[in-house]
Design a protein around this motif. Sequence first.
Motif, PDB file in Angstrom:
ATOM      1  N   ASN A 187       1.277  -1.565  -0.096  1.00  0.00           N
ATOM      2  CA  ASN A 187      -0.129  -0.008  -0.084  1.00  0.00           C
ATOM      3  C   ASN A 187       0.508   1.210   0.320  1.00  0.00           C
ATOM      4  O   ASN A 187       0.695   2.624  -0.992  1.00  0.00           O
TER       5      ASN A 187
ATOM      6  N   TYR B 219      -3.500   3.146  -0.585  1.00  0.00           N
ATOM      7  CA  TYR B 219      -4.112   3.403   0.749  1.00  0.00           C
ATOM      8  C   TYR B 219      -5.312   3.714   0.678  1.00  0.00           C
ATOM      9  O   TYR B 219      -5.461   3.036   2.462  1.00  0.00           O
ATOM     10  N   GLU B 220      -6.206   3.181   0.256  1.00  0.00           N
ATOM     11  CA  GLU B 220      -7.818   3.036   0.367  1.00  0.00           C
ATOM     12  C   GLU B 220      -8.444   1.658   0.372  1.00  0.00           C
ATOM     13  O   GLU B 220      -8.844   0.928   0.397  1.00  0.00           O
ATOM     14  N   ASN B 221      -7.016   0.540  -0.277  1.00  0.00           N
ATOM     15  CA  ASN B 221      -6.787  -0.686  -0.384  1.00  0.00           C
ATOM     16  C   ASN B 221      -6.735  -1.017   1.362  1.00  0.00           C
ATOM     17  O   ASN B 221      -5.533  -1.712   1.459  1.00  0.00           O
ATOM     18  N   THR B 222      -7.787  -1.117   2.258  1.00  0.00           N
ATOM     19  CA  THR B 222      -7.543  -1.411   4.028  1.00  0.00           C
ATOM     20  C   THR B 222      -7.376  -2.650   4.506  1.00  0.00           C
ATOM     21  O   THR B 222      -8.287  -3.876   3.878  1.00  0.00           O
TER      22      THR B 222
ATOM     23  N   SER C 297      -7.764  -0.604   9.555  1.00  0.00           N
ATOM     24  CA  SER C 297      -8.495   0.319   9.059  1.00  0.00           C
ATOM     25  C   SER C 297      -7.657   1.537  10.118  1.00  0.00           C
ATOM     26  O   SER C 297      -6.782   1.198  11.345  1.00  0.00           O
TER      27      SER C 297
ATOM     28  N   LYS D 240      -9.254  10.067   6.738  1.00  0.00           N
ATOM     29  CA  LYS D 240      -8.085   9.122   5.737  1.00  0.00           C
ATOM     30  C   LYS D 240      -8.347   7.975   7.012  1.00  0.00           C
ATOM     31  O   LYS D 240      -8.379   6.988   7.339  1.00  0.00           O
TER      32      LYS D 240
ATOM     33  N   SER E 227     -10.889   5.773   7.486  1.00  0.00           N
ATOM     34  CA  SER E 227     -11.325   4.304   6.914  1.00  0.00           C
ATOM     35  C   SER E 227     -10.435   4.292   5.803  1.00  0.00           C
ATOM     36  O   SER E 227     -10.455   2.690   5.583  1.00  0.00           O
ATOM     37  N   TRP E 228      -9.468   4.549   5.701  1.00  0.00           N
ATOM     38  CA  TRP E 228      -8.460   3.949   4.727  1.00  0.00           C
ATOM     39  C   TRP E 228      -7.637   3.327   5.718  1.00  0.00           C
ATOM     40  O   TRP E 228      -7.019   2.598   6.928  1.00  0.00           O
TER      41      TRP E 228
END
Length: 296
Positions: free
Chosen positions: A222, A228-231, A234, A274, A276-277
């Motif tokens: 990541n 970074y949105e690929n959690t 979190s 961020k 939820s990222w």
Amino acid sequence: MEAIGVIGIGAMGKGMVCNLLQKGYHVYAYDPSPAAKAWAKEKGATVVESPLAVGSVARVVFTSLPGPAIVEEVMLGADGLFLSLGAGSFVFDTSTIDPATAKRLNQQGVEKGIYYYDCPVSGGPAGSAAGTLTIMVGGDETRLPEIMDYLRAIGKEIFYLGESGAAQVAKLCHNSVVAVITAALGEAFSVGAKAGVDPHKLAAVMDKGSAHNRVLSVFGPNILYGTYENTVFSLDHMHKDLQLYAQTAREQQVPVLVGGTVAQMYEAAKAQGKGSWDSSAVCTVTEELAQTTIAR
């Protein structure tokens, strides 16, 4: 089939449900989310409507919840698990919470004849799905032989840390180190990128050198690709854990010099929306300050 309850069917709870079903247990599941309930029913679990209902049908219960307040509500609330569990029952709370809450819940359990264990886990959703979680255990040592089969149904490496609350201390210390390494990777890769060194090549050097660490293998992709949105885990959850770690450190009168600085970086990333990222999005704080981008 022996009945086992699972309360909390999120990213971690889903893997627990599947592994318990595969091991031949009859799983009674509860989660407030309609989607989670539908998923559990589809997998073969029996869905019930409250923690109270779980305790009325199972004497062994796993919980996987977001934080201390929700854990306490699930255990002691108006529809709480402790109201229906019988004496001699076992509760394995795999949530990450503060040691004080774990000790308080353990004492409530003792008064009712319930064995409450704080059992925070490491390994993420992938480890939960594979049944290979690392499980830290705090609670009554005399019952360890009796509970090991249940723990092995969801995990691989099991560490008894001591009395109630000890496992939560271990988990918070563990996650603080993960957070520090993550932030350090972001800083080092930013320096390398701005100096003209390919971060992917720098990561390869670290992987073979003394800087080798598992954080790089789990969160490195990541950071290196900017996804970074690929959690994986979190930022919201890591932020919560760092707050609990700092609270525990204060109670023990230990200065949090390194962890405190990193916690402020997570605070900044959360304030930027961020949460939820992935927790590795903390690296964007350094990237933005340095006016560089790691991803190539």
